[in-house]
Design a protein around this motif. Structure first.
Motif, PDB file in Angstrom:
ATOM      1  N   ALA A  35       0.831  -1.209   0.000  1.00 46.92           N
ATOM      2  CA  ALA A  35       0.000   0.000   0.000  1.00 46.92           C
ATOM      3  C   ALA A  35       0.866   1.259   0.000  1.00 46.92           C
ATOM      4  N   ALA A  36       1.918   1.238   0.813  1.00 47.01           N
ATOM      5  CA  ALA A  36       2.810   2.404   0.895  1.00 47.01           C
ATOM      6  C   ALA A  36       3.426   2.708  -0.463  1.00 47.01           C
ATOM      7  N   ARG A  37       3.750   1.633  -1.221  1.00 41.34           N
ATOM      8  CA  ARG A  37       4.387   1.823  -2.540  1.00 41.34           C
ATOM      9  C   ARG A  37       3.465   2.517  -3.544  1.00 41.34           C
ATOM     10  N   GLU A  38       2.162   2.470  -3.299  1.00 43.92           N
ATOM     11  CA  GLU A  38       1.214   3.126  -4.223  1.00 43.92           C
ATOM     12  C   GLU A  38       1.276   4.647  -4.133  1.00 43.92           C
ATOM     13  N   ILE A  39       1.842   5.155  -3.035  1.00 44.29           N
ATOM     14  CA  ILE A  39       1.922   6.616  -2.849  1.00 44.29           C
ATOM     15  C   ILE A  39       3.147   7.142  -3.581  1.00 44.29           C
ATOM     16  N   LYS A  40       2.926   8.102  -4.479  1.00 44.76           N
ATOM     17  CA  LYS A  40       4.058   8.698  -5.206  1.00 44.76           C
ATOM     18  C   LYS A  40       4.481   9.972  -4.498  1.00 44.76           C
ATOM     19  N   ASP A  41       5.757  10.293  -4.656  1.00 42.98           N
ATOM     20  CA  ASP A  41       6.255  11.493  -3.976  1.00 42.98           C
ATOM     21  C   ASP A  41       5.514  12.739  -4.462  1.00 42.98           C
ATOM     22  N   GLY A  42       5.175  13.592  -3.549  1.00 45.95           N
ATOM     23  CA  GLY A  42       4.518  14.849  -3.906  1.00 45.95           C
ATOM     24  C   GLY A  42       3.002  14.755  -3.952  1.00 45.95           C
ATOM     25  N   GLU A  43       2.456  13.551  -3.805  1.00 46.52           N
ATOM     26  CA  GLU A  43       1.002  13.413  -3.907  1.00 46.52           C
ATOM     27  C   GLU A  43       0.284  13.859  -2.637  1.00 46.52           C
ATOM     28  N   VAL A  44      -0.987  14.252  -2.831  1.00 49.47           N
ATOM     29  CA  VAL A  44      -1.856  14.534  -1.690  1.00 49.47           C
ATOM     30  C   VAL A  44      -2.633  13.250  -1.392  1.00 49.47           C
ATOM     31  N   VAL A  45      -2.487  12.780  -0.165  1.00 45.72           N
ATOM     32  CA  VAL A  45      -3.006  11.471   0.228  1.00 45.72           C
ATOM     33  C   VAL A  45      -4.120  11.637   1.257  1.00 45.72           C
ATOM     34  N   TYR A  46      -5.272  11.059   0.995  1.00 47.40           N
ATOM     35  CA  TYR A  46      -6.337  11.065   2.000  1.00 47.40           C
ATOM     36  C   TYR A  46      -6.169   9.788   2.811  1.00 47.40           C
ATOM     37  N   VAL A  47      -5.683   9.945   4.036  1.00 48.06           N
ATOM     38  CA  VAL A  47      -5.307   8.788   4.854  1.00 48.06           C
ATOM     39  C   VAL A  47      -6.523   8.338   5.662  1.00 48.06           C
ATOM     40  N   GLY A  48      -6.956   7.124   5.463  1.00 42.52           N
ATOM     41  CA  GLY A  48      -8.107   6.619   6.218  1.00 42.52           C
ATOM     42  C   GLY A  48      -7.711   6.097   7.578  1.00 42.52           C
ATOM     43  N   ARG A  50      -7.084   3.289  10.618  1.00 39.82           N
ATOM     44  CA  ARG A  50      -6.445   1.973  10.766  1.00 39.82           C
ATOM     45  C   ARG A  50      -5.230   1.794   9.842  1.00 39.82           C
ATOM     46  N   LEU A  51      -5.110   0.673   9.113  1.00 42.29           N
ATOM     47  CA  LEU A  51      -3.871   0.341   8.384  1.00 42.29           C
ATOM     48  C   LEU A  51      -3.265   1.467   7.529  1.00 42.29           C
ATOM     49  N   PRO A  52      -4.092   2.263   6.830  1.00 48.57           N
ATOM     50  CA  PRO A  52      -3.498   3.337   6.029  1.00 48.57           C
ATOM     51  C   PRO A  52      -2.667   4.333   6.849  1.00 48.57           C
ATOM     52  N   LEU A  53      -2.978   4.471   8.147  1.00 49.19           N
ATOM     53  CA  LEU A  53      -2.176   5.357   8.998  1.00 49.19           C
ATOM     54  C   LEU A  53      -0.713   4.930   8.940  1.00 49.19           C
ATOM     55  N   LEU A  54      -0.506   3.619   8.936  1.00 54.09           N
ATOM     56  CA  LEU A  54       0.841   3.056   8.917  1.00 54.09           C
ATOM     57  C   LEU A  54       1.457   3.151   7.511  1.00 54.09           C
ATOM     58  N   ALA A  55       0.636   2.883   6.486  1.00 51.43           N
ATOM     59  CA  ALA A  55       1.129   2.941   5.096  1.00 51.43           C
ATOM     60  C   ALA A  55       1.631   4.348   4.771  1.00 51.43           C
ATOM     61  N   PHE A  56       0.903   5.361   5.232  1.00 48.54           N
ATOM     62  CA  PHE A  56       1.330   6.738   4.955  1.00 48.54           C
ATOM     63  C   PHE A  56       2.646   7.053   5.684  1.00 48.54           C
ATOM     64  N   LEU A  57       2.752   6.606   6.940  1.00 45.74           N
ATOM     65  CA  LEU A  57       3.997   6.814   7.687  1.00 45.74           C
ATOM     66  C   LEU A  57       5.186   6.181   6.962  1.00 45.74           C
ATOM     67  N   MET A  58       4.987   4.987   6.417  1.00 49.97           N
ATOM     68  CA  MET A  58       6.057   4.279   5.702  1.00 49.97           C
ATOM     69  C   MET A  58       6.469   5.038   4.452  1.00 49.97           C
ATOM     70  N   ALA A  59       5.476   5.435   3.657  1.00 50.02           N
ATOM     71  CA  ALA A  59       5.767   6.133   2.406  1.00 50.02           C
ATOM     72  C   ALA A  59       6.521   7.440   2.688  1.00 50.02           C
ATOM     73  N   LYS A  60       6.073   8.172   3.707  1.00 47.36           N
ATOM     74  CA  LYS A  60       6.712   9.451   4.054  1.00 47.36           C
ATOM     75  C   LYS A  60       8.171   9.249   4.452  1.00 47.36           C
ATOM     76  N   ASN A  61       8.434   8.149   5.160  1.00 45.23           N
ATOM     77  CA  ASN A  61       9.789   7.889   5.636  1.00 45.23           C
ATOM     78  C   ASN A  61      10.695   7.287   4.569  1.00 45.23           C
ATOM     79  N   LEU A  62      10.094   6.768   3.467  1.00 45.87           N
ATOM     80  CA  LEU A  62      10.924   6.101   2.462  1.00 45.87           C
ATOM     81  C   LEU A  62      10.962   6.856   1.132  1.00 45.87           C
ATOM     82  N   HIS A  63       9.978   6.584   0.274  1.00 51.12           N
ATOM     83  CA  HIS A  63      10.080   7.068  -1.107  1.00 51.12           C
ATOM     84  C   HIS A  63       9.235   8.301  -1.406  1.00 51.12           C
TER      85      HIS A  63
END
Lengths: 244, 312
Positions: free
Chosen positions: A5-18, A20-33
């Motif tokens: 899920a985190a990999r689906e987020i591209k850099d610079g995108e505006v993400v609507y974080v739902g 439960r689990l997406p809370l973690l996916a967004f944290l991962m994406a922000k910290n990585l790619h």
């Protein structure tokens, strides 16, 4: 699931974080790619930096400390409606082959119902984000051919259904389950099995899916989490609350 | 200033406020701050005073609505989501709908945006607001307060219309308020301001009462102006187990414990006895939580905002 899920987020995108689990996916994406991705939360928060601690809900104090903006719900919902959100995350009780989600009530064979919590903001995200990513546990029960109640719209009956009902953009981009990844790029906007997670047998994923999966040469194996991704997930969720 | 020229002191105890402001069959909006600032203390007093046939309104309520449903106080719910945010489903809500225990609650399903628009329409004094969400969904088909319309400016454009929702009472938790009810709230603001403006009456529940000068030193922080408020109750830890930014943290453990303890009806009744009926008020609730737990939940690292100069 979270890593995919985190990999689906591209850099610079505006993400609507739902929730439960997406809370973690967004944290991962922000910290990585995707260090410059912007997070929207329906309680009214906008964040440009990842929270310093694991979140259990979007209203947790570490999510508020250091937020870019803390306003009301209509502020973020309004920008979702006006087309500012690139990608939204959704969970649900059931998802069907056109990516319609049911998180309201499931009708069992014996006539009884299982009442689920309801839409929350999911139906709004599914209606209004430019694209959506869904996270659902894989079982035949959770992946019926058609959901019995459309809480959040996918591609309806397929084809140009969204335009016909008046939805002005968006639709499911992918469905990530505990067994594989589906992409909604068939001609009729139905789900195509893009990849199967390592260690999952292709006959099991077929028997555990409520619609017919057409075998396709393009189906591959889901890319395993990298050492870096795994290390980060263990660091963010050390007690494995979300990743048990 | 002469006493007659100052605003009324609206401070009262929780039991007085619930007794004076609420009655059976009322519609009450709560949990408008989403996962933070949930007025649990007021919910527990509603249960103790045995209010019946309430119509609960709110976007999500975490486990507050579940507790009121299980206690038999509710006949209707208009909400986007009822559950336990970190754990998923909540059992009283499920038991009520699936098995009619203690009785069946009528649910009108909204989405968060739709409930926000319903309260915003009421706050603006208009009968409905148009929205682009929910088209093609069963939420739109099944909720009589949502209908599909055409734009009056371009009939080829489909929209959903959300009917204004005017609850009888808003119960709002704030970090601090003055005795007239002007409330400072910080963090995610959800639908708090609209819930006060949409409702006929408002009850403010504050962790701390401050002088009016404190409120007026930072007017951008005032989410509810006092003239909209009918009563103010001061109770530290009033929102526990939800968080109150800068006052106390979220008690995650309490939510996981609630999830485990209320799996069956008997478990819930025991929970209710222990945390609601056997404590007379919030002070008793704090004693039950104990000093060690309260200390654990208290703010460890203060993080003050930058100074803001309102001078001229």
């Amino acid at each position: 699931m979270v890593v995919t899920a985190a990999r689906e987020i591209k850099d610079g995108e505006v993400v609507y974080v739902g929730m439960r689990l997406p809370l973690l996916a967004f944290l991962m994406a922000k910290n990585l790619h995707a260090p410059s991705a912007v997070g929207f939360y329906e309680n009214g928060l906008i964040r440009e930096t990842p929270s310093s601690e694991l979140l259990f809900t979007m209203g947790d104090p570490p999510n508020i400390l250091g937020a870019t903006q803390a306003g009301d719900m209509l502020n973020v919902m309004g920008m979702l409606q006006s087309g500012r959100v690139d990608i939204g995350f959704l969970g649900a009780g059931e998802v069907d082959k056109f990516g319609n989600l049911n998180s309201t009530a499931v009708h069992k064979v014996d006539g009884s119902i299982v009442r689920l919590p309801g839409s929350g903001g999911a139906s709004d995200i599914a209606s209004l984000a430019k694209r959506t990513v869904m996270l659902v546990e894989h079982s035949k029960r959770r992946l019926p051919e058609r959901v019995s109640y459309v809480t959040s719209p996918g591609y309806g009956d397929g084809g140009d259904w969204r335009q016909q009902v008046g939805l002005i953009r968006g639709g499911p981009s992918c469905l990530i389950t505990t067994m594989g990844v589906f992409r909604f790029d068939n001609k009729d906007n139905s789900a195509r099995l893009e990849s199967i997670h390592p260690s999952v047998d292709s006959s099991v994923i077929k028997s555990e899916t409520g619609w017919e999966i057409v075998s396709d040469d393009s189906t591959r194996s889901t890319q395993e989490p990298s050492k870096e991704e795994l290390a980060l997930i263990r660091k963010i969720d050390p007690k494995r609350f979300w990743t048990a | 200033m002469e006493e007659s020229m100052t605003a009324k002191n609206k401070l009262m105890s929780m039991s007085e406020a619930i007794s004076e402001l609420t009655s059976d069959e009322m519609s009450i909006v709560m949990g408008s701050g989403m996962e933070q600032n949930i007025p649990f203390s007021a919910g527990h007093e509603l249960i103790r005073q045995k209010r019946r046939n309430l119509h609960l309104v709110g976007p999500i309520s975490d486990i507050l609505f579940d507790q009121l449903i299980g206690a038999g106080c509710v006949s209707k719910v208009s909400a986007a989501w009822v559950g336990n945010v970190m754990m998923g489903s909540a059992y009283n809500f499920r038991r009520s709908i699936e098995q009619g225990i203690p009785h069946k609650v009528e649910v009108t399903d909204y989405s968060n945006f739709a409930i926000a628009c319903a309260l915003h329409a009421a706050a603006l004094g208009v009968p409905y607001l148009p929205m682009r969400s929910l088209l093609g969904t069963d939420i739109l088909k099944n909720n009589p307060n949502l209908i599909e319309i055409e734009s009056p400016f371009d009939t080829s454009e489909k929209l959903s219309a959300v009917k204004a929702l005017c609850p009888d009472l808003a119960i709002i938790h704030a970090q601090r308020a003055d005795c007239h009810g002007s409330a400072h709230i910080w963090g995610g603001l959800g639908v708090v301001a609209d819930s006060a403006k949409a409702s006929k009456r408002t009850l403010i529940l504050a962790d701390e009462i401050v002088e009016t000068e404190v409120i007026e030193s930072d007017p951008n922080r005032t989410v509810v102006p006092g003239f909209l408020v009918d009563a103010v109750v001061c109770e530290p830890y009033a929102a526990h187990p939800s968080p109150s930014q800068g006052k106390y943290n979220r008690d995650h453990h309490h939510y996981t414990e609630y999830h485990a303890d209320t799996k069956d009806r008997e478990g819930f009744l025991n929970w209710l006895e222990r945390w609601v009926f056997e404590v007379p008020d919030r002070a008793g609730y704090r004693r039950l939580l104990g000093d060690a737990r309260l200390l654990e939940l208290s703010v460890r690292d203060t993080a003050l905002a930058a100074e803001t100069d309102f001078g001229y």
